[in-house]
Motif scaffolding. Structure first.
Motif, short mmCIF file in Angstrom:
data_model
loop_
_atom_site.label_atom_id
_atom_site.label_comp_id
_atom_site.label_asym_id
_atom_site.label_seq_id
_atom_site.Cartn_x
_atom_site.Cartn_y
_atom_site.Cartn_z
N HIS A 75 0.94 -1.27 -0.01
CA HIS A 75 0.17 0.12 0.05
C HIS A 75 0.91 1.13 -0.03
O HIS A 75 0.75 2.16 -0.94
N GLY A 76 1.82 1.24 1.00
CA GLY A 76 2.86 2.54 0.96
C GLY A 76 3.66 2.50 -0.17
O GLY A 76 3.86 3.52 -0.62
N LEU A 77 3.84 1.40 -0.71
CA LEU A 77 4.82 1.39 -2.19
C LEU A 77 4.13 2.05 -3.03
O LEU A 77 4.70 2.96 -3.80
N GLN A 78 2.90 1.51 -3.36
CA GLN A 78 2.10 2.09 -4.44
C GLN A 78 1.66 3.64 -4.22
O GLN A 78 2.00 4.62 -5.24
N SER A 79 1.29 4.18 -3.14
CA SER A 79 1.05 5.53 -2.86
C SER A 79 2.38 6.38 -3.22
O SER A 79 2.43 7.41 -3.91
N LYS A 80 3.61 5.97 -2.62
CA LYS A 80 4.91 6.67 -3.10
C LYS A 80 5.33 6.57 -4.29
O LYS A 80 5.72 7.60 -4.57
#
Length: 391
Positions: A75-80
């Motif tokens: 989730h955090g990887l996609q957002s960043k």
């Protein structure tokens, strides 16, 4: 070589999630600044069709996030990643989901009047720089970035999928919709080619003897042709020319034919430009008869049985023909396998211009069905019997 991507298609009638709603995996499937998958794929198809008309190239960036992690770190990887990339693209570029929640896509258009190839290093450096400033090395290793030009040289170099297929998600969707029909078409190809090879075996033997007695050289003529998606295969015919004939005359002829300038002084109009060289001195006496009656095409039933061709479809081009194609001409290789017979053979054969031949191939690709295939197969013997347009 770009990585092969799978297509994830939306289910018709499924409700849209709100911009920040998570999917079942816990990861967002949309962003307020990203087009959802159906709209992005439609935008990609429209941009491809625009490029086919204008000849202007565009570049597609795909960012594959791979399989999501069970602990939710994706989730955090996609957002960043999304934030980093969107911060480095122009407002006129189109961004969205190529495959929902899994593959991010960006379409770079209007790349200037200079050398468009020089734009790739610039865009690559811009994207990788943004990712390096936003992600740690372990996160960057999880991403797979690929850049795809349209049009590209995949067909002429025999690259085939995924270089070619990536730009045609609409065809992939139609493939899924016609999956049962394609299985039935393949079954008809296997049955039809097997029966033809069995019942025509005496004819094969007679032709082989005639070729052997008329001129020295092999019985079969083998040539590399391009099948669906530009995948090369070995094309078979009975040899109708003297062995070791120079292919240069045909190369020059094909280029002029595609340009519409073959025998214009003799033919009088584009509508009657022959597809093959008439009175070709390289053709043997037996070969002239084989060509006139289309008997030289019989070994292609072996190509059909092997799955490289179909009974009905466009004629497979020689690689050097593709070099003279316009962008829109290449569509004749995208949707269906090449065939022994087709609309061109029963509607006009060698009497129509190259552009009209391509239009017939594209029309067949759009509306093909088992019923249409049977209709073309039933009309083929008449076209062969009268030999209209055969040389």
């Amino acid at each position: 070589m770009p990585r092969k991507f799978l297509f994830s298609r939306p289910q018709p009638g499924s409700p849209e999630q709100p911009p920040s709603a998570p999917s079942e995996t816990g990861f967002p499937t949309r962003s307020p600044e990203l087009l959802p998958e159906p709209l992005f794929l439609r935008a990609l198809c429209l941009e491809r069709k625009r490029a086919e008309r204008s000849g202007q190239r565009f570049l597609l960036l795909l960012v594959d996030f791979g399989q999501p992690l069970e602990n939710g770190d994706g989730h955090g990887l996609q957002s960043k990643t999304i934030s980093a990339i969107l911060s480095r693209i122009r407002e006129t570029d189109i961004s969205g989901w190529y495959a929902a929640g899994r593959i991010l896509g960006v379409i770079f258009t209007e790349l200037g009047n200079g050398d468009e190839r020089s734009a790739l290093p610039i865009l690559r450096a811009r994207v990788t720089g943004a990712l390096e400033s936003s992600l740690v090395p372990e996160e960057r290793l999880r991403l797979c970035l690929s850049f795809h030009w349209f049009p590209d040289d995949g067909l002429t170099h025999g690259a085939g999928p995924p270089t070619v297929v990536t730009m045609y998600p609409d065809i992939a969707q139609r493939d899924a919709e016609k999956r049962v029909s394609r299985v039935m078409k393949r079954g008809m190809d296997v049955l039809g080619s097997a029966l033809a090879l069995i019942f025509l075996s005496p004819c094969f033997l007679a032709i082989a003897v005639a070729i052997r007695l008329s001129s020295p050289g092999p019985i079969f003529f083998r040539q590399q042709r391009l099948g669906r998606h530009g995948v090369p295969f070995t094309f078979l015919k009975f040899r109708s020319m003297h062995a070791h004939s120079d292919s240069q005359p045909h190369r020059e002829f094909v280029k002029r034919y595609i340009e519409g300038s073959v025998n214009s002084a003799v033919s009088g109009s584009r509508a009657h430009l022959p597809y093959k060289i008439t009175d070709d001195p390289r053709v043997t006496r037996v070969g002239r008869f084989l060509r006139r009656t289309s008997l030289d095409e019989l070994p292609q039933f072996l190509n059909v049985l092997r799955g490289e061709m179909s009974l009905v479809g466009p004629r497979p081009p020689i690689p050097y023909e593709i070099e003279a194609y316009g962008v829109w001409h290449r569509g004749r290789l995208m949707e269906v396998k090449p065939g022994i017979t087709g609309l061109w053979q029963v509607k006009g054969r060698s009497k129509v211009s190259f552009d009209d031949m391509v239009r017939l191939d594209l029309a067949y690709a759009r509306m093909w069905s088992l019923r249409l295939d049977l209709k073309i197969l039933l009309q083929t013997p008449r076209a062969v019997l009268f030999g209209d347009g055969a040389y």
